[in-house]
Design an enzyme around this catalytic site. Sequence first.
Site, PDB file in Angstrom:
ATOM      1  N   ASP A 151     -11.573   9.497  -3.464  1.00 60.93           N
ATOM      2  CA  ASP A 151     -12.749  10.359  -3.430  1.00 60.93           C
ATOM      3  C   ASP A 151     -12.774  11.287  -4.627  1.00 60.93           C
ATOM      4  OD1 ASP A 151     -11.556  13.284  -2.459  1.00 60.93           O
ATOM      5  OD2 ASP A 151     -10.392  11.577  -1.779  1.00 60.93           O
TER       6      ASP A 151
ATOM      7  N   ASP B 110       4.974   4.934   3.512  1.00 59.28           N
ATOM      8  CA  ASP B 110       4.641   6.355   3.615  1.00 59.28           C
ATOM      9  C   ASP B 110       5.845   7.084   4.213  1.00 59.28           C
ATOM     10  OD1 ASP B 110       3.249   8.938   4.244  1.00 59.28           O
ATOM     11  OD2 ASP B 110       1.472   7.772   3.739  1.00 59.28           O
TER      12      ASP B 110
ATOM     13  N   GLU C 279       0.871  -1.169   0.000  1.00 62.09           N
ATOM     14  CA  GLU C 279       0.000   0.000   0.000  1.00 62.09           C
ATOM     15  C   GLU C 279       0.910   1.222   0.000  1.00 62.09           C
ATOM     16  OE1 GLU C 279      -3.496   2.488   2.322  1.00 62.09           O
ATOM     17  OE2 GLU C 279      -2.466   0.870   3.391  1.00 62.09           O
TER      18      GLU C 279
ATOM     19  N   ASP D  98      -3.158  11.990  -2.968  1.00 63.77           N
ATOM     20  CA  ASP D  98      -3.372  13.373  -3.384  1.00 63.77           C
ATOM     21  C   ASP D  98      -3.507  13.388  -4.908  1.00 63.77           C
ATOM     22  OD1 ASP D  98      -3.101  16.077  -4.147  1.00 63.77           O
ATOM     23  OD2 ASP D  98      -1.804  16.517  -2.437  1.00 63.77           O
TER      24      ASP D  98
ATOM     25  N   THR E  94     -10.576   3.432   5.143  1.00 68.60           N
ATOM     26  CA  THR E  94      -9.575   4.303   5.743  1.00 68.60           C
ATOM     27  C   THR E  94     -10.277   5.416   6.512  1.00 68.60           C
ATOM     28  OG1 THR E  94      -9.397   5.911   3.948  1.00 68.60           O
ATOM     29  CG2 THR E  94      -8.102   3.895   3.741  1.00 68.60           C
ATOM     30  N   TYR E  95      -9.501   6.123   7.299  1.00 71.25           N
ATOM     31  CA  TYR E  95     -10.011   7.282   8.034  1.00 71.25           C
ATOM     32  C   TYR E  95     -10.648   8.279   7.072  1.00 71.25           C
ATOM     33  CZ  TYR E  95      -9.683  11.830  10.370  1.00 71.25           C
ATOM     34  OH  TYR E  95      -9.940  13.084  10.863  1.00 71.25           O
ATOM     35  N   TYR E  96      -9.945   8.595   5.980  1.00 69.88           N
ATOM     36  CA  TYR E  96     -10.457   9.570   5.022  1.00 69.88           C
ATOM     37  C   TYR E  96     -11.700   9.052   4.308  1.00 69.88           C
ATOM     38  CZ  TYR E  96      -6.107  12.128   5.709  1.00 69.88           C
ATOM     39  OH  TYR E  96      -5.069  12.835   6.262  1.00 69.88           O
ATOM     40  N   GLU E  97     -11.728   7.778   4.021  1.00 69.44           N
ATOM     41  CA  GLU E  97     -12.885   7.194   3.347  1.00 69.44           C
ATOM     42  C   GLU E  97     -14.143   7.377   4.179  1.00 69.44           C
ATOM     43  OE1 GLU E  97     -14.082   2.975   1.150  1.00 69.44           O
ATOM     44  OE2 GLU E  97     -12.163   3.202   2.169  1.00 69.44           O
TER      45      GLU E  97
END
Length: 260
Positions: free
Chosen positions: A159, A76, A51, A125, A199-202
Amino acid sequence: MGKNKLQKFEEMDGFPHVIQAEFDEVFQKDYKLKGKWSSDFFGNLNPLVLELGCGKGEYTVGLARRYPQKNFIGVDIKGSRMHAGASASFKEELKNVGFIRTHIEMINSFFASNEVDEIWLTFPDPQMNKTRKRLTSTRFLDLYARFLKPGGQIHLKTDSWFQYSYTKAVCEANNLAVIHDYMDLHNDDAPLELKDIKTYYEERFMAHSVPIKYLCFILPERHQLAEPEIDIPKDIYHNAGRGVKLYHNDEKAPPKLDVR
Protein backbone atom coordinates in the site's frame (compact mmCIF):
# COMPACT_ATOMS: atom_id res chain seq x y z
CA MET A 1 2.28 -14.03 26.78
CA GLY A 2 -1.51 -14.35 26.63
CA LYS A 3 -3.23 -17.68 27.16
CA ASN A 4 -4.71 -17.56 23.65
CA LYS A 5 -1.25 -17.13 22.10
CA LEU A 6 0.14 -20.06 24.08
CA GLN A 7 -2.73 -22.23 22.91
CA LYS A 8 -2.02 -21.30 19.29
CA PHE A 9 1.69 -22.08 19.65
CA GLU A 10 0.88 -25.43 21.25
CA GLU A 11 -1.62 -26.26 18.52
CA MET A 12 0.88 -25.38 15.79
CA ASP A 13 3.42 -27.72 17.41
CA GLY A 14 1.03 -30.48 16.38
CA PHE A 15 0.83 -29.34 12.75
CA PRO A 16 3.23 -31.42 10.61
CA HIS A 17 3.61 -28.58 8.10
CA VAL A 18 4.71 -25.92 10.62
CA ILE A 19 8.33 -25.42 11.68
CA GLN A 20 8.92 -23.58 14.94
CA ALA A 21 12.70 -23.88 15.17
CA GLU A 22 14.45 -23.11 18.44
CA PHE A 23 16.97 -20.27 18.37
CA ASP A 24 19.95 -22.57 18.88
CA GLU A 25 18.83 -24.68 15.90
CA VAL A 26 19.38 -21.83 13.44
CA PHE A 27 21.77 -19.34 15.05
CA GLN A 28 25.00 -19.49 13.05
CA LYS A 29 24.16 -23.00 11.86
CA ASP A 30 22.04 -24.68 9.20
CA TYR A 31 18.59 -26.01 9.96
CA LYS A 32 18.24 -29.74 9.33
CA LEU A 33 15.94 -29.25 6.30
CA LYS A 34 18.23 -26.81 4.50
CA GLY A 35 18.66 -28.09 0.95
CA LYS A 36 16.13 -30.87 1.58
CA TRP A 37 12.73 -29.16 1.44
CA SER A 38 11.77 -30.88 -1.80
CA SER A 39 12.81 -34.38 -0.78
CA ASP A 40 12.15 -34.45 2.98
CA PHE A 41 9.30 -31.96 3.51
CA PHE A 42 7.18 -31.86 0.34
CA GLY A 43 8.26 -35.12 -1.25
CA ASN A 44 8.38 -33.74 -4.78
CA LEU A 45 10.53 -31.62 -7.07
CA ASN A 46 7.99 -28.84 -7.69
CA PRO A 47 9.12 -25.19 -7.66
CA LEU A 48 9.46 -23.66 -4.18
CA VAL A 49 7.96 -20.23 -3.44
CA LEU A 50 8.41 -18.23 -0.21
CA GLU A 51 6.22 -15.53 1.28
CA LEU A 52 8.42 -13.56 3.67
CA GLY A 53 6.53 -11.70 6.38
CA CYS A 54 3.41 -13.78 5.71
CA GLY A 55 1.38 -12.44 8.65
CA LYS A 56 -1.87 -14.41 8.89
CA GLY A 57 -0.73 -16.65 6.03
CA GLU A 58 -3.81 -16.10 3.89
CA TYR A 59 -1.73 -15.22 0.82
CA THR A 60 0.49 -18.29 1.21
CA VAL A 61 -2.61 -20.48 1.45
CA GLY A 62 -4.31 -18.67 -1.43
CA LEU A 63 -1.31 -19.24 -3.68
CA ALA A 64 -1.14 -22.89 -2.66
CA ARG A 65 -4.78 -23.39 -3.62
CA ARG A 66 -4.32 -21.66 -6.96
CA TYR A 67 -1.04 -23.35 -7.93
CA PRO A 68 -1.09 -27.01 -6.77
CA GLN A 69 1.94 -27.67 -9.02
CA LYS A 70 4.11 -25.44 -6.79
CA ASN A 71 5.16 -25.63 -3.14
CA PHE A 72 4.73 -22.64 -0.82
CA ILE A 73 6.23 -21.70 2.53
CA GLY A 74 5.11 -18.71 4.59
CA VAL A 75 7.68 -17.19 6.94
CA ASP A 76 6.98 -14.89 9.88
CA ILE A 77 8.03 -14.45 13.51
CA LYS A 78 4.47 -13.76 14.72
CA GLY A 79 3.16 -17.23 15.39
CA SER A 80 -0.18 -16.06 16.75
CA ARG A 81 -0.96 -14.47 13.37
CA MET A 82 0.45 -17.35 11.35
CA HIS A 83 -1.90 -19.71 13.16
CA ALA A 84 -4.81 -18.66 10.93
CA GLY A 85 -3.19 -19.80 7.68
CA ALA A 86 -1.55 -22.82 9.31
CA SER A 87 -4.89 -23.97 10.73
CA ALA A 88 -6.78 -23.40 7.47
CA SER A 89 -4.24 -25.30 5.35
CA PHE A 90 -4.16 -28.16 7.90
CA LYS A 91 -7.96 -28.51 7.87
CA GLU A 92 -7.98 -28.43 4.04
CA GLU A 93 -5.17 -31.01 3.96
CA LEU A 94 -3.16 -28.93 1.51
CA LYS A 95 0.03 -30.83 0.79
CA ASN A 96 1.88 -28.02 -0.98
CA VAL A 97 2.05 -25.48 1.83
CA GLY A 98 4.19 -25.06 4.94
CA PHE A 99 5.09 -22.39 7.48
CA ILE A 100 8.26 -21.40 9.31
CA ARG A 101 8.23 -19.24 12.43
CA THR A 102 11.54 -17.37 12.51
CA HIS A 103 13.15 -13.99 12.03
CA ILE A 104 13.69 -13.22 8.34
CA GLU A 105 17.26 -12.21 9.18
CA MET A 106 17.90 -15.93 9.84
CA ILE A 107 16.38 -17.11 6.58
CA ASN A 108 19.72 -18.31 5.18
CA SER A 109 19.86 -20.95 7.89
CA PHE A 110 16.85 -22.63 6.26
CA PHE A 111 17.48 -22.57 2.50
CA ALA A 112 20.42 -23.65 0.37
CA SER A 113 21.83 -22.15 -2.81
CA ASN A 114 19.40 -22.34 -5.76
CA GLU A 115 16.67 -23.93 -3.61
CA VAL A 116 13.97 -21.25 -3.98
CA ASP A 117 12.27 -20.21 -7.24
CA GLU A 118 10.26 -17.11 -6.22
CA ILE A 119 9.75 -14.76 -3.27
CA TRP A 120 6.61 -12.82 -2.32
CA LEU A 121 6.75 -9.75 -0.06
CA THR A 122 3.18 -8.80 0.81
CA PHE A 123 2.62 -5.51 2.60
CA PRO A 124 5.92 -5.33 4.48
CA ASP A 125 6.55 -2.50 6.92
CA PRO A 126 8.11 0.24 4.72
CA GLN A 127 10.59 1.12 7.49
CA MET A 128 10.84 4.70 6.22
CA ASN A 129 13.49 5.64 8.80
CA LYS A 130 15.54 2.42 8.78
CA THR A 131 16.90 1.38 5.40
CA ARG A 132 18.54 -1.81 6.70
CA LYS A 133 15.19 -3.13 7.92
CA ARG A 134 13.38 -2.75 4.59
CA LEU A 135 12.72 -6.16 3.07
CA THR A 136 13.65 -4.81 -0.38
CA SER A 137 16.88 -3.14 0.79
CA THR A 138 20.17 -4.30 -0.69
CA ARG A 139 20.95 -5.96 2.65
CA PHE A 140 17.96 -8.29 2.34
CA LEU A 141 18.29 -8.74 -1.43
CA ASP A 142 21.78 -10.05 -0.77
CA LEU A 143 20.31 -12.59 1.66
CA TYR A 144 17.72 -13.69 -0.90
CA ALA A 145 20.34 -14.06 -3.63
CA ARG A 146 22.08 -16.74 -1.58
CA PHE A 147 19.18 -19.18 -2.02
CA LEU A 148 17.10 -17.79 -4.91
CA LYS A 149 17.71 -19.46 -8.26
CA PRO A 150 19.37 -17.28 -10.95
CA GLY A 151 16.61 -15.34 -12.67
CA GLY A 152 14.26 -15.92 -9.73
CA GLN A 153 11.44 -13.40 -9.36
CA ILE A 154 10.64 -11.21 -6.37
CA HIS A 155 7.05 -9.98 -6.05
CA LEU A 156 6.21 -6.91 -3.98
CA LYS A 157 2.65 -5.96 -3.05
CA THR A 158 2.31 -2.83 -0.96
CA ASP A 159 0.00 0.00 0.00
CA SER A 160 3.04 2.23 0.62
CA TRP A 161 4.08 4.70 -2.06
CA PHE A 162 7.39 5.03 -0.20
CA GLN A 163 8.05 1.27 -0.29
CA TYR A 164 7.08 1.03 -3.94
CA SER A 165 9.19 4.05 -4.98
CA TYR A 166 12.18 2.91 -2.97
CA THR A 167 12.08 -0.58 -4.47
CA LYS A 168 11.82 0.82 -8.01
CA ALA A 169 14.84 3.01 -7.26
CA VAL A 170 16.78 -0.05 -6.06
CA CYS A 171 15.94 -1.81 -9.33
CA GLU A 172 16.99 1.19 -11.41
CA ALA A 173 20.24 1.72 -9.49
CA ASN A 174 21.23 -1.92 -10.01
CA ASN A 175 19.78 -2.53 -13.49
CA LEU A 176 17.41 -5.20 -12.18
CA ALA A 177 14.91 -6.30 -14.80
CA VAL A 178 11.34 -5.29 -13.90
CA ILE A 179 8.72 -7.77 -15.19
CA HIS A 180 5.52 -6.11 -13.92
CA ASP A 181 4.88 -2.64 -12.56
CA TYR A 182 1.43 -1.46 -11.45
CA MET A 183 0.88 1.72 -9.43
CA ASP A 184 -2.82 0.90 -8.91
CA LEU A 185 -3.09 -2.85 -9.27
CA HIS A 186 -6.84 -3.22 -8.93
CA ASN A 187 -7.66 -0.42 -11.35
CA ASP A 188 -4.89 -1.12 -13.88
CA ASP A 189 -5.05 -3.69 -16.65
CA ALA A 190 -3.27 -6.32 -14.57
CA PRO A 191 -3.78 -10.10 -14.80
CA LEU A 192 -6.63 -11.41 -12.65
CA GLU A 193 -4.27 -13.81 -10.87
CA LEU A 194 -2.52 -10.81 -9.28
CA LYS A 195 -5.79 -9.37 -8.04
CA ASP A 196 -8.03 -12.12 -6.78
CA ILE A 197 -5.94 -13.30 -3.83
CA LYS A 198 -5.99 -10.56 -1.19
CA THR A 199 -4.48 -10.28 2.25
CA TYR A 200 -6.38 -8.95 5.25
CA TYR A 201 -4.48 -5.66 5.02
CA GLU A 202 -5.02 -5.40 1.28
CA GLU A 203 -8.78 -5.57 1.67
CA ARG A 204 -8.77 -2.99 4.45
CA PHE A 205 -6.65 -0.53 2.45
CA MET A 206 -8.81 -1.03 -0.63
CA ALA A 207 -11.89 -0.26 1.46
CA HIS A 208 -10.34 3.16 2.15
CA SER A 209 -9.38 3.76 -1.51
CA VAL A 210 -5.64 3.36 -0.88
CA PRO A 211 -4.11 2.16 -4.21
CA ILE A 212 -2.29 -1.16 -4.08
CA LYS A 213 1.09 -1.15 -5.77
CA TYR A 214 2.71 -4.24 -7.32
CA LEU A 215 6.25 -4.70 -8.58
CA CYS A 216 7.86 -7.87 -9.89
CA PHE A 217 11.57 -7.94 -10.67
CA ILE A 218 14.36 -10.42 -11.28
CA LEU A 219 17.24 -10.81 -8.87
CA PRO A 220 20.39 -11.94 -10.69
CA GLU A 221 23.15 -14.10 -9.29
CA ARG A 222 24.94 -12.60 -6.33
CA HIS A 223 26.84 -9.42 -6.99
CA GLN A 224 27.44 -6.18 -5.15
CA LEU A 225 24.23 -4.16 -4.98
CA ALA A 226 24.16 -0.41 -4.42
CA GLU A 227 21.63 1.56 -2.43
CA PRO A 228 19.94 4.27 -4.53
CA GLU A 229 20.91 7.86 -3.88
CA ILE A 230 17.44 9.33 -3.90
CA ASP A 231 15.23 11.31 -1.53
CA ILE A 232 11.78 9.71 -1.43
CA PRO A 233 8.81 11.54 0.14
CA LYS A 234 7.41 9.62 3.07
CA ASP A 235 3.86 8.28 3.16
CA ILE A 236 1.27 10.67 4.56
CA TYR A 237 0.05 7.98 6.97
CA HIS A 238 1.61 5.34 9.15
CA ASN A 239 0.44 2.32 11.08
CA ALA A 240 -0.71 3.01 14.61
CA GLY A 241 -1.79 -0.15 16.36
CA ARG A 242 -5.09 -1.26 14.84
CA GLY A 243 -5.57 2.05 13.04
CA VAL A 244 -3.67 4.36 10.72
CA LYS A 245 -2.78 7.95 11.38
CA LEU A 246 -3.40 10.10 8.32
CA TYR A 247 -1.56 13.43 8.20
CA HIS A 248 -2.76 16.53 6.42
CA ASN A 249 -0.12 19.22 6.01
CA ASP A 250 1.13 20.20 9.50
CA GLU A 251 -1.77 19.01 11.65
CA LYS A 252 -0.61 18.19 15.16
CA ALA A 253 -3.46 15.79 15.89
CA PRO A 254 -4.08 13.84 12.67
CA PRO A 255 -7.34 11.93 12.33
CA LYS A 256 -7.29 8.14 12.45
CA LEU A 257 -8.17 6.07 9.42
CA ASP A 258 -9.22 2.61 10.56
CA VAL A 259 -7.23 0.47 8.13
CA ARG A 260 -5.07 -1.86 10.20
